[in-house]
Motif scaffolding. Structure first.
Motif, PDB file in Angstrom:
ATOM      1  N   GLY A  55      -2.407   6.209  -5.115  1.00  0.00           N
ATOM      2  CA  GLY A  55      -1.909   7.434  -5.311  1.00  0.00           C
ATOM      3  C   GLY A  55      -0.992   7.959  -4.003  1.00  0.00           C
ATOM      4  N   ARG A  56      -0.995   6.912  -2.832  1.00  0.00           N
ATOM      5  CA  ARG A  56      -0.148   7.659  -1.693  1.00  0.00           C
ATOM      6  C   ARG A  56       0.740   6.920  -1.231  1.00  0.00           C
ATOM      7  N   ARG A  57       1.528   7.297  -0.783  1.00  0.00           N
ATOM      8  CA  ARG A  57       2.895   6.449   0.070  1.00  0.00           C
ATOM      9  C   ARG A  57       2.268   6.317   1.628  1.00  0.00           C
ATOM     10  N   HIS A  58       2.350   4.793   1.633  1.00  0.00           N
ATOM     11  CA  HIS A  58       2.072   4.292   3.038  1.00  0.00           C
ATOM     12  C   HIS A  58       3.116   3.692   3.730  1.00  0.00           C
ATOM     13  N   VAL A  59       3.378   3.751   5.138  1.00  0.00           N
ATOM     14  CA  VAL A  59       4.364   3.021   5.952  1.00  0.00           C
ATOM     15  C   VAL A  59       3.639   2.192   6.910  1.00  0.00           C
ATOM     16  N   SER A  60       3.783   1.065   6.897  1.00  0.00           N
ATOM     17  CA  SER A  60       3.197   0.059   7.964  1.00  0.00           C
ATOM     18  C   SER A  60       4.194  -0.484   8.972  1.00  0.00           C
ATOM     19  N   THR A  61       3.673  -0.219  10.195  1.00  0.00           N
ATOM     20  CA  THR A  61       4.487  -0.743  11.241  1.00  0.00           C
ATOM     21  C   THR A  61       3.976  -1.828  11.892  1.00  0.00           C
ATOM     22  N   PRO A  62       4.796  -2.500  12.837  1.00  0.00           N
ATOM     23  CA  PRO A  62       4.452  -3.736  13.370  1.00  0.00           C
ATOM     24  C   PRO A  62       2.922  -3.865  14.011  1.00  0.00           C
ATOM     25  N   GLY A  63       2.282  -4.892  13.528  1.00  0.00           N
ATOM     26  CA  GLY A  63       0.895  -5.039  14.124  1.00  0.00           C
ATOM     27  C   GLY A  63      -0.106  -4.341  13.057  1.00  0.00           C
ATOM     28  N   THR A  64       0.544  -3.714  12.158  1.00  0.00           N
ATOM     29  CA  THR A  64      -0.638  -2.976  11.366  1.00  0.00           C
ATOM     30  C   THR A  64      -1.205  -4.002  10.231  1.00  0.00           C
ATOM     31  N   VAL A  65      -2.386  -3.842   9.973  1.00  0.00           N
ATOM     32  CA  VAL A  65      -3.066  -4.675   8.974  1.00  0.00           C
ATOM     33  C   VAL A  65      -2.876  -4.117   7.621  1.00  0.00           C
ATOM     34  N   ILE A  66      -2.648  -4.713   6.553  1.00  0.00           N
ATOM     35  CA  ILE A  66      -2.580  -4.118   5.337  1.00  0.00           C
ATOM     36  C   ILE A  66      -3.815  -4.660   4.440  1.00  0.00           C
ATOM     37  N   ALA A  67      -4.662  -3.842   3.944  1.00  0.00           N
ATOM     38  CA  ALA A  67      -5.719  -4.512   3.194  1.00  0.00           C
ATOM     39  C   ALA A  67      -5.870  -3.830   1.582  1.00  0.00           C
ATOM     40  N   MET A  68      -5.547  -4.575   0.640  1.00  0.00           N
ATOM     41  CA  MET A  68      -5.693  -4.151  -0.606  1.00  0.00           C
ATOM     42  C   MET A  68      -6.558  -5.124  -1.632  1.00  0.00           C
ATOM     43  N   ASN A  69      -7.360  -4.397  -2.462  1.00  0.00           N
ATOM     44  CA  ASN A  69      -8.599  -5.165  -2.845  1.00  0.00           C
ATOM     45  C   ASN A  69      -7.880  -5.481  -4.461  1.00  0.00           C
ATOM     46  N   PRO A  70      -8.627  -6.755  -5.023  1.00  0.00           N
ATOM     47  CA  PRO A  70      -8.019  -7.194  -6.168  1.00  0.00           C
ATOM     48  C   PRO A  70      -7.887  -5.977  -7.144  1.00  0.00           C
ATOM     49  N   ASP A  71      -6.855  -6.084  -8.121  1.00  0.00           N
ATOM     50  CA  ASP A  71      -6.398  -5.189  -9.165  1.00  0.00           C
ATOM     51  C   ASP A  71      -6.136  -3.775  -8.569  1.00  0.00           C
TER      52      ASP A  71
END
Length: 284
Positions: A55-71
């Motif tokens: 439900g949120r908009r995210h912006v990842s920049t260099p060196g940032t870790v993205i973590a998303m759970n299954p489903d």
């Protein structure tokens, strides 16, 4: 002057661990809203990567870790004219569990990541090393196993919880019946009226309740389920045209469009990586 960034994707599947890894550089490509049956763990390398998640908009920049759970449903696109590049890996729950059980010497649950974006340079470097090890055809199994533990265990210990927050797994029973129906009969052409009748609700109510429970409306969840089965069939070596018919797509071109919009690669590229010995496929 705006610089043109050509989309390029490389994909690997490690035969020993089953871990899938993607390296992408995107300027014009945008992922459809979709979800994975595995975790999606990434590191942005350059540029700005925009996506919607929880439900949120995210912006990842260099060196940032993205973590998303299954489903967990998400999309993805460049958040600037320079495009973006990233590594993404897809460990399943059993891989996490085996690592954590081995490290703890006893029962352990796969982690739940509460934060989508994580600022942890050491963990980011470990994840990049793991991706490079999986993508290196000359890397030994011992080297890959070491990189797995060196990257995923710190991520779980520093940023993961032992279980999802209370309430996340509770489901509306009527909506769960619809999910079970779509799961079992993914090759059928359902009508929303049929699903509404199954739940005893209006079309609007059932569509809204399903999206609230599973992150995607029924038609998008059904597409996701078809793609999951398609991956299994492609991994087993079935031709893409037969796979498309088996899972309920109109034709092979429809399968290709939906597959690439969700995973960034074509069914043929995915199949090639699954049948090779830790080699890569490339597009762009």
């Amino acid at each position: 002057m705006t610089r043109t960034v050509h989309d390029e994707v490389r994909f690997w599947r490690h035969p020993g661990t089953g871990l899938e890894v993607l390296n992408g550089r995107f300027g014009g490509h945008a992922y459809d809203r979709h979800a994975h049956g595995t975790y999606a763990i990434g590191v942005t390398l350059h540029g700005r990567q925009g996506f919607s998640h929880r439900g949120r908009r995210h912006v990842s920049t260099p060196g940032t870790v993205i973590a998303m759970n299954p489903d967990e449903a998400h999309d993805g696109e460049a958040a600037g004219d320079e495009g973006f590049g990233y590594w993404m890996l897809y460990p399943d729950a059993e891989l996490w569990r085996s690592l954590l059980v081995d490290a703890a010497g006893g029962p352990a649950d796969p982690p739940f990541f509460a934060d989508t974006l994580i600022a942890d340079p050491a963990t980011a470097r470990g994840l990049v090393r793991l991706c490079r090890a999986v993508s290196d055809p000359g890397a030994s199994r011992l080297a890959v196993d070491h990189a797995l533990a060196d990257a995923l265990l710190p991520l779980a210990r520093r940023h993961g919880r032992s279980a999802a927050p209370a309430g996340r797994t509770s489901r509306d029973a009527a909506v769960a019946r619809i999910r079970d129906l779509l799961h079992a009969h993914y090759d059928r052409d359902f009508r929303l009226e049929e699903l509404a009748a199954e739940a005893g609700r209006s079309r609007f109510q059932v569509s809204r309740a399903f999206a609230a429970s599973y992150g995607l409306p029924p038609h998008a969840w059904l597409t996701r389920r078809r793609l999951e089965v398609a991956r299994e069939l492609l991994r087993a070596g079935q031709p893409a045209a037969e796979v498309a018919a088996a899972v309920g797509f109109v034709d092979q071109s429809h399968l290709i469009r939906r597959f690439k919009a969700s995973y960034g690669i074509t069914p043929g590229q995915f199949q090639a990586a699954c049948t090779a010995i830790c080699t890569s496929v490339q597009s762009g």
